[in-house]
Design an enzyme around this catalytic site. Structure first.
Site, mmCIF file in Angstrom:
data_model
loop_
_atom_site.group_PDB
_atom_site.id
_atom_site.type_symbol
_atom_site.label_atom_id
_atom_site.label_comp_id
_atom_site.label_asym_id
_atom_site.label_seq_id
_atom_site.Cartn_x
_atom_site.Cartn_y
_atom_site.Cartn_z
ATOM 1 N N GLU A 274 -5.892 -8.388 0.731
ATOM 2 C CA GLU A 274 -6.595 -7.906 1.927
ATOM 3 C C GLU A 274 -8.035 -7.599 1.551
ATOM 4 O O GLU A 274 -8.290 -6.998 0.511
ATOM 5 C CB GLU A 274 -5.962 -6.638 2.516
ATOM 6 C CG GLU A 274 -4.604 -6.816 3.164
ATOM 7 C CD GLU A 274 -4.099 -5.526 3.804
ATOM 8 O OE1 GLU A 274 -4.933 -4.695 4.222
ATOM 9 O OE2 GLU A 274 -2.868 -5.356 3.884
ATOM 10 N N GLU B 123 0.793 -1.225 0.000
ATOM 11 C CA GLU B 123 0.000 0.000 0.000
ATOM 12 C C GLU B 123 0.832 1.285 0.000
ATOM 13 O O GLU B 123 0.867 2.040 0.978
ATOM 14 C CB GLU B 123 -0.961 -0.002 1.194
ATOM 15 C CG GLU B 123 -2.002 -1.096 1.106
ATOM 16 C CD GLU B 123 -3.040 -1.049 2.202
ATOM 17 O OE1 GLU B 123 -4.116 -1.646 2.014
ATOM 18 O OE2 GLU B 123 -2.794 -0.433 3.264
#
Length: 478
Positions: free
Chosen positions: A366, A163
């Protein structure tokens, strides 16, 4: 009955600082999160990851929990602060821990997915400028070389970074996360150096024949509140910063023109880009890790919102600098963190990735929901809302597969409740409840439901309710 393709990898995900604890064990040195979390006012109630889930000491118990769940894959991150000393030399005790973990996974038939960097930069590297310093990208590649060289016989799926948007913009522009800066020009430079570190690490993995290489990127589809020109323009810019800034760099070797133009006057900003950087950043990948939590709706208009709309916590100085506000319908269901629940756009972002960027294998690395889970008087944790959330999102993934997207696996966030960065231990994302005072693990209702999904390689739509664990079952994990 909805069935997934044969060989689909069902898994769960965690990260080192969020679960490991043992903050000074076996040569581990401080990370930026050790410092940030111990700084007053930075985290919820001053909570830290010093102990977290104590996974560093309880890893065998947690592996058995994964086996009971029936996992086929497990994503974990490797703490840079454990694997090397400050001078870059390997720390064998830290490497041995991850070897034991990976071998334990393989012994239980679980495929290890290792992330080389998940927010926990060594503080000694931060002291030299952190991600504002170009040299940090090269230090990450050295970490990648040490780790993959030591573990490539036990791990063959590697993710370089996690991320980059969150690390750069929430860490350097909004100040919500470590290192707590508030400068968008710095966020752009940090993003570029993170991506450069990704590219250099990807090349290192390839050169060492260490296995398949990818990265994990959070994506959020962005829609305008209305078709008014101001809303459409705002949505385009927010999409540019959240999604295209990273996807274009990784898969097209360039940064979006509209984002470059918007931020042209910021320093250091894009001035840190050097010749051949984009070639390194766009090193071909074997797979793509996609993190998905919500879709976004934005408006570019000032003043009061129309009836039925409200601003959301996703509106930050980054969005306001772009002339945008995140909004949500007042009847829209949200999580305890204020995130809209939008499974309907999950299929959209998966199909867009295939069409606009790359037709390569995708793993959902995720996806999950935060709730205020509690233990009942009978010792059971009921979380039907999580089951509903996961069911709807799995349906969306199945629809994307039907559209030709190469989704090869799903690793839900998270195996267990953990330290949720600046939010501390308030939001609970796990399939397993953790009593942080005693470290007792209690599989939630969703744990048993997910175990059934894995066993069937599919689910019963639209909303499935699982076998309810009784009090005696819950006690087995005390």
């Amino acid at each position: 009955m909805i069935r997934f393709p044969e060989g689909f990898l069902w898994g769960a995900a965690t990260s080192a600082y969020q679960i490991e604890g043992a903050a000074s064990a076996d040569g581990r040195r401080p990370s930026v999160w050790d410092v940030f979390a111990h700084t007053p006012g930075k985290t919820f109630h001053g909570q830290t990851g010093d102990i977290a889930c104590d996974h560093y000491r309880r890893w065998e118990q947690d592996l058995d929990l994964m086996a009971e769940l029936g996992l086929k894959a497990y994503r974990f991150s490797i703490a840079w602060t454990r694997t090397t000393h400050e001078d870059g030399r390997p720390n064998q005790r830290g490497l041995d821990f991850y070897r034991r973990l990976a071998e334990g996974l393989r012994d239980r038939g679980i495929v290890p997915f290792a992330t080389l960097y998940h927010f926990d930069l060594p503080q000694s590297v931060e002291d030299k400028g952190g991600w504002l310093n170009r040299d940090t990208a090269y230090r990450l590649a050295e970490h990648a070389q040490v780790v993959t060289g030591a573990l490539k016989d036990t791990v063959d799926h590697w993710m370089t970074i996690n991320e980059a948007y969150v690390e750069s913009f929430l860490g350097y522009a909004t100040g919500e996360l470590s290192p707590g800066h508030q400068d968008t020009g710095e966020a752009l430079a940090a993003a570029h150096h993170l991506l450069l570190g990704h590219g250099l690490s990807a090349q290192t993995i390839r050169e060492g024949n260490a296995g398949k290489v990818g990265l994990a990127t959070s994506l959020s589809p962005v829609h305008p509140m209305t078709q008014a020109p101001a809303d459409v323009a705002a949505a385009r810019l927010v999409d540019g910063v959240n999604n295209r800034l990273f996807l274009d760099a990784i898969f097209k070797g360039t940064y979006p023109t509209d984002v470059q133009e918007r931020y042209a006057d910021l320093r250091p900003g894009f001035t840190v880009v050097q010749d051949r950087d984009m070639e390194v950043i766009s090193t071909p990948l074997d797979f793509f890790g996609l993190n998905f939590y919500y879709g976004r709706t934005v408006t570019g208009t000032d003043g009061d919102l129309p009836s039925g709309w409200a601003e959301t916590p996703l509106s930050t100085p980054v969005e306001r600098d772009l002339g945008a506000r995140d909004v949500v319908r007042t009847d829209q269901e949200t999580t305890v963190m204020g995130w809209p629940i939008t499974p309907n756009v999950f299929t959209e972002i998966l199909c867009r990735f295939k069409t606009d960027f790359a037709d390569i294998p995708v793993y959902i690395t995720e996806n999950g929901v935060s709730l205020h889970d509690q233990v009942s008087p009978e010792g059971v944790v009921h979380d039907p809302e999580r089951i509903d959330f996961l069911t709807l999102h799995l349906n969306a993934i199945h629809n994307a597969i039907a559209e030709g997207v190469q989704v090869k696996g799903y690793l839900t966030w998270s195996l267990m409740d953990n330290f949720e960065w600046a939010q501390g231990y308030g939001p609970r994302f796990g399939l397993t409840y953790v009593d942080f005072g005693t470290q007792r693990r209690i599989p939630k209702t969703s744990f048993h439901w997910y175990r059934d999904v894995i066993a069937r390689n599919g689910l019963n739509p639209p909303l499935a309710r699982p076998h309810e664990p009784d009090q005696e079952e819950a006690k087995q994990h005390g």
